[in-house]
Design a protein around this motif. Structure first.
Motif, PDB file in Angstrom:
ATOM      1  N   SER A 120       0.808  -1.218   0.000  1.00  6.75           N
ATOM      2  CA  SER A 120       0.000   0.000   0.000  1.00  6.75           C
ATOM      3  C   SER A 120       0.843   1.270   0.000  1.00  6.75           C
ATOM      4  CB  SER A 120      -0.921   0.022   1.219  1.00  6.75           C
ATOM      5  OG  SER A 120      -1.772  -1.091   1.201  1.00  6.75           O
ATOM      6  N   LEU A 121       1.966   1.249   0.712  1.00  6.53           N
ATOM      7  CA  LEU A 121       2.756   2.475   0.882  1.00  6.53           C
ATOM      8  C   LEU A 121       3.780   2.715  -0.218  1.00  6.53           C
ATOM      9  CD1 LEU A 121       3.479   2.440   4.723  1.00  6.53           C
ATOM     10  CD2 LEU A 121       1.789   3.799   3.483  1.00  6.53           C
ATOM     11  N   PHE A 122       4.371   1.668  -0.730  1.00  5.11           N
ATOM     12  CA  PHE A 122       5.477   1.829  -1.673  1.00  5.11           C
ATOM     13  C   PHE A 122       5.037   1.434  -3.076  1.00  5.11           C
ATOM     14  CE2 PHE A 122       7.445   0.779   2.434  1.00  5.11           C
ATOM     15  CZ  PHE A 122       8.135   1.961   2.649  1.00  5.11           C
ATOM     16  N   LYS A 123       5.140   2.382  -3.974  1.00  2.78           N
ATOM     17  CA  LYS A 123       4.774   2.108  -5.371  1.00  2.78           C
ATOM     18  C   LYS A 123       5.972   1.638  -6.184  1.00  2.78           C
ATOM     19  CE  LYS A 123       0.678   3.288  -4.426  1.00  2.78           C
ATOM     20  NZ  LYS A 123      -0.226   2.229  -4.033  1.00  2.78           N
ATOM     21  N   ASN A 124       7.178   1.743  -5.604  1.00  2.00           N
ATOM     22  CA  ASN A 124       8.393   1.301  -6.269  1.00  2.00           C
ATOM     23  C   ASN A 124       8.525  -0.218  -6.077  1.00  2.00           C
ATOM     24  OD1 ASN A 124      10.958   0.719  -7.129  1.00  2.00           O
ATOM     25  ND2 ASN A 124      11.938   2.385  -6.011  1.00  2.00           N
ATOM     26  N   PRO A 125       8.379  -1.014  -7.132  1.00  2.68           N
ATOM     27  CA  PRO A 125       8.420  -2.467  -6.983  1.00  2.68           C
ATOM     28  C   PRO A 125       9.739  -2.986  -6.415  1.00  2.68           C
ATOM     29  CG  PRO A 125       7.621  -1.868  -9.154  1.00  2.68           C
ATOM     30  CD  PRO A 125       8.100  -0.614  -8.503  1.00  2.68           C
TER      31      PRO A 125
END
Length: 96
Positions: free
Chosen positions: A17-22
């Motif tokens: 949910s918090l990190f969009k960087n895979p």
């Protein structure tokens, strides 16, 4: 054991949910997984000997491999964390 399972799932959901960087998400969840591997391995051993109906209990060969894998997970995971820290902090050099 239930607490560690719930914590692991919660950390994975929060990370997603918090990190969009895979890449960052994968790194964080991998670190959590490596820290939980000893709990999983030793927890499996604990459950193997606790309240298991003897009619469905694993045999000697399966018990041996449960012990082997449980101990391996408990030893290799902390060693992997230490190795990564050693490489990152320059305590050891690889490939130079």
């Amino acid at each position: 054991f239930h607490i560690f399972t719930a914590a692991s799932l919660t950390i994975h959901v929060v990370t997603y949910s918090l990190f969009k960087n895979p890449t960052l998400m994968l790194m964080i969840t991998s670190i959590v997984a490596v820290m939980l591997y000893p709990v999983i391995g030793l927890g499996t051993l604990y459950l193997r000997y606790r309240d298991v109906d003897e009619r469905i209990a694993p045999g000697k060969v399966a018990s041996f491999w449960l012990w082997f894998c449980g101990i391996a997970l408990a030893l290799i995971s902390p060693a992997a964390i230490l190795l990564v820290l050693a490489i990152k902090n320059g305590w050891i050099a690889i490939g130079r």
